[in-house]
Design a protein around this motif. Structure first.
Motif, PDB file in Angstrom:
ATOM      1  N   SER A 323     -25.855  -6.011 -79.411  1.00  0.00           N
ATOM      2  CA  SER A 323     -24.429  -5.826 -79.106  1.00  0.00           C
ATOM      3  C   SER A 323     -23.630  -5.496 -80.367  1.00  0.00           C
ATOM      4  O   SER A 323     -22.674  -4.719 -80.322  1.00  0.00           O
ATOM      5  CB  SER A 323     -23.852  -7.077 -78.429  1.00  0.00           C
ATOM      6  N   VAL A 324     -24.045  -6.072 -81.508  1.00  0.00           N
ATOM      7  CA  VAL A 324     -23.396  -5.737 -82.781  1.00  0.00           C
ATOM      8  C   VAL A 324     -23.648  -4.272 -83.126  1.00  0.00           C
ATOM      9  O   VAL A 324     -22.739  -3.539 -83.526  1.00  0.00           O
ATOM     10  CB  VAL A 324     -23.912  -6.660 -83.910  1.00  0.00           C
ATOM     11  N   LEU A 325     -24.890  -3.835 -82.960  1.00  0.00           N
ATOM     12  CA  LEU A 325     -25.233  -2.442 -83.250  1.00  0.00           C
ATOM     13  C   LEU A 325     -24.499  -1.489 -82.309  1.00  0.00           C
ATOM     14  O   LEU A 325     -24.039  -0.425 -82.722  1.00  0.00           O
ATOM     15  CB  LEU A 325     -26.743  -2.227 -83.131  1.00  0.00           C
ATOM     16  N   GLU A 326     -24.400  -1.878 -81.041  1.00  0.00           N
ATOM     17  CA  GLU A 326     -23.721  -1.020 -80.063  1.00  0.00           C
ATOM     18  C   GLU A 326     -22.269  -0.791 -80.451  1.00  0.00           C
ATOM     19  O   GLU A 326     -21.755   0.343 -80.369  1.00  0.00           O
ATOM     20  CB  GLU A 326     -23.796  -1.641 -78.666  1.00  0.00           C
ATOM     21  N   LYS A 327     -21.599  -1.848 -80.875  1.00  0.00           N
ATOM     22  CA  LYS A 327     -20.188  -1.710 -81.268  1.00  0.00           C
ATOM     23  C   LYS A 327     -20.052  -0.837 -82.514  1.00  0.00           C
ATOM     24  O   LYS A 327     -19.076  -0.080 -82.650  1.00  0.00           O
ATOM     25  CB  LYS A 327     -19.583  -3.093 -81.516  1.00  0.00           C
ATOM     26  N   ALA A 328     -21.032  -0.947 -83.413  1.00  0.00           N
ATOM     27  CA  ALA A 328     -20.976  -0.141 -84.632  1.00  0.00           C
ATOM     28  C   ALA A 328     -21.304   1.316 -84.343  1.00  0.00           C
ATOM     29  O   ALA A 328     -20.662   2.226 -84.883  1.00  0.00           O
ATOM     30  CB  ALA A 328     -21.961  -0.703 -85.665  1.00  0.00           C
ATOM     31  N   ASN A 329     -22.310   1.534 -83.490  1.00  0.00           N
ATOM     32  CA  ASN A 329     -22.732   2.899 -83.148  1.00  0.00           C
ATOM     33  C   ASN A 329     -23.641   2.835 -81.916  1.00  0.00           C
ATOM     34  O   ASN A 329     -24.813   2.475 -82.034  1.00  0.00           O
ATOM     35  CB  ASN A 329     -23.481   3.528 -84.321  1.00  0.00           C
ATOM     36  N   PRO A 330     -23.132   3.185 -80.735  1.00  0.00           N
ATOM     37  CA  PRO A 330     -23.946   3.120 -79.510  1.00  0.00           C
ATOM     38  C   PRO A 330     -25.267   3.884 -79.608  1.00  0.00           C
ATOM     39  O   PRO A 330     -26.266   3.511 -78.995  1.00  0.00           O
ATOM     40  CB  PRO A 330     -23.026   3.741 -78.449  1.00  0.00           C
ATOM     41  N   LYS A 331     -25.268   4.949 -80.403  1.00  0.00           N
ATOM     42  CA  LYS A 331     -26.485   5.746 -80.584  1.00  0.00           C
ATOM     43  C   LYS A 331     -27.621   4.902 -81.164  1.00  0.00           C
ATOM     44  O   LYS A 331     -28.809   5.175 -80.928  1.00  0.00           O
ATOM     45  CB  LYS A 331     -26.178   6.930 -81.514  1.00  0.00           C
ATOM     46  N   SER A 332     -27.260   3.868 -81.919  1.00  0.00           N
ATOM     47  CA  SER A 332     -28.265   3.058 -82.608  1.00  0.00           C
ATOM     48  C   SER A 332     -29.183   2.314 -81.652  1.00  0.00           C
ATOM     49  O   SER A 332     -30.286   1.898 -82.032  1.00  0.00           O
ATOM     50  CB  SER A 332     -27.582   2.049 -83.542  1.00  0.00           C
ATOM     51  N   ILE A 333     -28.730   2.130 -80.398  1.00  0.00           N
ATOM     52  CA  ILE A 333     -29.569   1.422 -79.426  1.00  0.00           C
ATOM     53  C   ILE A 333     -29.887   2.281 -78.198  1.00  0.00           C
ATOM     54  O   ILE A 333     -30.304   1.774 -77.155  1.00  0.00           O
ATOM     55  CB  ILE A 333     -28.925   0.089 -78.985  1.00  0.00           C
ATOM     56  N   GLY A 334     -29.659   3.581 -78.342  1.00  0.00           N
ATOM     57  CA  GLY A 334     -29.961   4.480 -77.224  1.00  0.00           C
ATOM     58  C   GLY A 334     -28.804   4.734 -76.299  1.00  0.00           C
ATOM     59  O   GLY A 334     -28.996   5.175 -75.158  1.00  0.00           O
ATOM     60  N   GLY A 335     -27.587   4.449 -76.749  1.00  0.00           N
ATOM     61  CA  GLY A 335     -26.398   4.776 -75.971  1.00  0.00           C
ATOM     62  C   GLY A 335     -25.768   3.628 -75.222  1.00  0.00           C
ATOM     63  O   GLY A 335     -24.558   3.612 -74.973  1.00  0.00           O
ATOM     64  N   LYS A 336     -26.553   2.643 -74.839  1.00  0.00           N
ATOM     65  CA  LYS A 336     -25.998   1.511 -74.092  1.00  0.00           C
ATOM     66  C   LYS A 336     -26.928   0.308 -74.188  1.00  0.00           C
ATOM     67  O   LYS A 336     -28.105   0.443 -74.568  1.00  0.00           O
ATOM     68  CB  LYS A 336     -25.808   1.889 -72.623  1.00  0.00           C
ATOM     69  N   MET A 337     -26.412  -0.852 -73.823  1.00  0.00           N
ATOM     70  CA  MET A 337     -27.212  -2.069 -73.824  1.00  0.00           C
ATOM     71  C   MET A 337     -28.305  -1.976 -72.759  1.00  0.00           C
ATOM     72  O   MET A 337     -28.048  -1.486 -71.649  1.00  0.00           O
ATOM     73  CB  MET A 337     -26.328  -3.292 -73.556  1.00  0.00           C
ATOM     74  N   PRO A 338     -29.499  -2.432 -73.064  1.00  0.00           N
ATOM     75  CA  PRO A 338     -30.569  -2.406 -72.061  1.00  0.00           C
ATOM     76  C   PRO A 338     -30.309  -3.392 -70.931  1.00  0.00           C
ATOM     77  O   PRO A 338     -29.561  -4.359 -71.096  1.00  0.00           O
ATOM     78  CB  PRO A 338     -31.818  -2.791 -72.866  1.00  0.00           C
ATOM     79  N   GLY A 339     -30.954  -3.147 -69.769  1.00  0.00           N
ATOM     80  CA  GLY A 339     -30.782  -4.016 -68.607  1.00  0.00           C
ATOM     81  C   GLY A 339     -31.606  -5.291 -68.697  1.00  0.00           C
ATOM     82  O   GLY A 339     -32.371  -5.509 -69.646  1.00  0.00           O
ATOM     83  N   GLU A 340     -31.462  -6.116 -67.694  1.00  0.00           N
ATOM     84  CA  GLU A 340     -32.166  -7.393 -67.661  1.00  0.00           C
ATOM     85  C   GLU A 340     -33.685  -7.225 -67.659  1.00  0.00           C
ATOM     86  O   GLU A 340     -34.415  -8.070 -68.179  1.00  0.00           O
ATOM     87  CB  GLU A 340     -31.744  -8.186 -66.417  1.00  0.00           C
ATOM     88  N   ASP A 341     -34.167  -6.122 -67.083  1.00  0.00           N
ATOM     89  CA  ASP A 341     -35.615  -5.911 -67.007  1.00  0.00           C
ATOM     90  C   ASP A 341     -36.217  -5.481 -68.346  1.00  0.00           C
ATOM     91  O   ASP A 341     -37.414  -5.253 -68.462  1.00  0.00           O
ATOM     92  CB  ASP A 341     -35.956  -4.867 -65.931  1.00  0.00           C
ATOM     93  N   PHE A 342     -35.380  -5.374 -69.361  1.00  0.00           N
ATOM     94  CA  PHE A 342     -35.844  -5.077 -70.718  1.00  0.00           C
ATOM     95  C   PHE A 342     -36.605  -6.257 -71.307  1.00  0.00           C
ATOM     96  O   PHE A 342     -37.487  -6.088 -72.142  1.00  0.00           O
ATOM     97  CB  PHE A 342     -34.612  -4.753 -71.572  1.00  0.00           C
ATOM     98  N   TYR A 343     -36.291  -7.456 -70.842  1.00  0.00           N
ATOM     99  CA  TYR A 343     -36.813  -8.688 -71.425  1.00  0.00           C
ATOM    100  C   TYR A 343     -37.947  -9.271 -70.579  1.00  0.00           C
ATOM    101  O   TYR A 343     -37.807  -9.425 -69.362  1.00  0.00           O
ATOM    102  CB  TYR A 343     -35.704  -9.729 -71.578  1.00  0.00           C
ATOM    103  N   PHE A 344     -39.043  -9.608 -71.242  1.00  0.00           N
ATOM    104  CA  PHE A 344     -40.147 -10.302 -70.575  1.00  0.00           C
ATOM    105  C   PHE A 344     -39.895 -11.803 -70.727  1.00  0.00           C
ATOM    106  O   PHE A 344     -40.191 -12.404 -71.761  1.00  0.00           O
ATOM    107  CB  PHE A 344     -41.494  -9.918 -71.193  1.00  0.00           C
ATOM    108  N   VAL A 345     -39.287 -12.379 -69.707  1.00  0.00           N
ATOM    109  CA  VAL A 345     -38.945 -13.806 -69.737  1.00  0.00           C
ATOM    110  C   VAL A 345     -39.565 -14.459 -68.512  1.00  0.00           C
ATOM    111  O   VAL A 345     -39.224 -14.118 -67.374  1.00  0.00           O
ATOM    112  CB  VAL A 345     -37.417 -14.021 -69.737  1.00  0.00           C
ATOM    113  N   GLU A 346     -40.460 -15.402 -68.750  1.00  0.00           N
ATOM    114  CA  GLU A 346     -41.127 -16.115 -67.657  1.00  0.00           C
ATOM    115  C   GLU A 346     -40.183 -17.131 -67.049  1.00  0.00           C
ATOM    116  O   GLU A 346     -39.334 -17.714 -67.729  1.00  0.00           O
ATOM    117  CB  GLU A 346     -42.373 -16.834 -68.191  1.00  0.00           C
ATOM    118  N   ASP A 347     -40.324 -17.385 -65.753  1.00  0.00           N
ATOM    119  CA  ASP A 347     -39.503 -18.399 -65.075  1.00  0.00           C
ATOM    120  C   ASP A 347     -39.915 -19.789 -65.529  1.00  0.00           C
ATOM    121  O   ASP A 347     -41.068 -20.041 -65.830  1.00  0.00           O
ATOM    122  CB  ASP A 347     -39.689 -18.279 -63.549  1.00  0.00           C
TER     123      ASP A 347
END
Length: 347
Positions: A323-347
């Protein structure tokens, strides 16, 4: 009458013998924590070991790519005996290209590149499973008067990692400290080894991660470590960690080999812990794998900031950094924040 007395005498003897026998058996019975329970505990441990050995024997190592630096150093213990499934590369682009082509199942890459790949493939290529490296960027030069970021005004900054976290972290910190893009000159190299060649140039500072900073300081005795960018980043973000590197997994591999991958994560966490806690032993393995000379690796490990973080903690810290990188330059993370499915988080 006489017979009655004899009968009573025999009865008393039998009763006395019975009480003695019970008492003797009780005295000889095993107490709590005795050999019987110890034997059972030993058997239980043996069963657990057999179960672990059986689990290990079923485990199939994924094809892994890492960069020649902290990410590969952290993996060194788990690949000590067999490096056939490990590929160590020198530039992030090489890892990304191999991952995109399906040549690797698991890869350690810069955190912002993971987000760029996610957005570029619309979430079809990978998931992030763990953070493996926190802030380890440092600035060094032959000018000991440089102590703070504003002191970089008018300097030439030589670094590698254009398009990756180092570029965007540097730009963010320059701006936060009141420096405009034309206040400094930034020269980007393709590899960290090329940055080392600029050491000693007039009006020049080097921006390097570990272990390359340790290499630079050992080769050029006129260099001093001027600024710890990790501390500067925390100052600028109210204590948020700088997430430099992450471990990503191919979605195709994860769908077919989830059990193996979960076991891989356990081994990876153990490997990073071993390296951090045993620098001397780990350094010997790191040299064996061709990552860095043992003497340099041993010095670099304490400052390399190798880490293992998964689950919701990983998600929180990585989201904060992106989110810090996005505010500085959205291009730095591919234009936008990734979705929830970006994270491999076990229940």
């Amino acid at each position: 009458m006489k017979n009655k007395k004899i009968f009573l005498l025999v009865l008393i003897c039998l009763m006395s013998f019975g009480l003695f026998a019970c008492s003797n058996n009780k005295a000889n019975a095993p107490k709590e924590g005795s050999k019987v329970e110890a034997k059972e505990d030993k058997n239980n441990k043996k069963d657990e070991k057999d179960e672990k050995d059986e689990k290990d024997s079923d485990f199939k190592m994924p094809r892994v790519a890492a960069l020649k630096g902290p990410t590969a150093m952290g993996m060194s213990k788990m690949f000590e005996e067999d490096q056939s499934n490990l590929t160590i590369l020198t530039a992030p682009d090489q890892v990304v290209a191999g991952l995109s082509k399906g040549e690797f199942d698991v890869a350690a890459i810069p955190s912002n590149m993971a987000s760029i790949l996610y957005n570029k493939t619309e979430g079809k290529l990978l998931k992030v499973a763990a953070i493996n490296t926190l802030g380890n960027l440092y600035i060094a030069s032959s000018d000991a008067s440089i102590k703070f970021i504003p002191d970089l005004k008018g300097k030439k900054i030589v670094s590698a990692g254009q398009g990756a976290s180092p570029e965007y972290v540097l730009n963010y910190l320059l701006e936060k400290n009141g420096l405009a893009p034309d206040d400094v000159t930034i020269e980007w190299k393709s590899e960290h080894q090329e940055v080392l060649a600029s050491s000693g140039e007039d009006n020049t500072v080097l921006l390097l991660p570990q272990p390359f900073m340790t290499v630079a300081l050992s080769k050029d005795k006129t260099l001093v470590e001027n600024i710890d960018l990790n501390k500067e980043y925390k100052k600028a973000t109210q204590g948020r960690p700088m997430v430099m590197g992450v471990l990503v997994v191919s979605k195709a591999y994860l769908e077919n080999s989830k059990k193996d991958f979960e076991e891989f994560l356990d081994k990876y966490e153990d490997s990073i812990k071993f390296v951090n806690e045993n620098p001397k032993e780990a350094a010997a393995i790191i040299e064996k794998l061709g990552i860095a000379p043992a003497a340099l690796a041993e010095k670099a490990i304490p400052k390399a900031n190798m880490s293992y973080e998964d689950g919701m903690d990983m998600k929180r810290d990585l989201e904060g950094f992106l989110s810090v990188l996005e505010k500085a330059n959205p291009k730095s993370i591919g234009g936008k924040m990734p979705g929830e499915d970006f994270y491999f988080v076990e229940d």
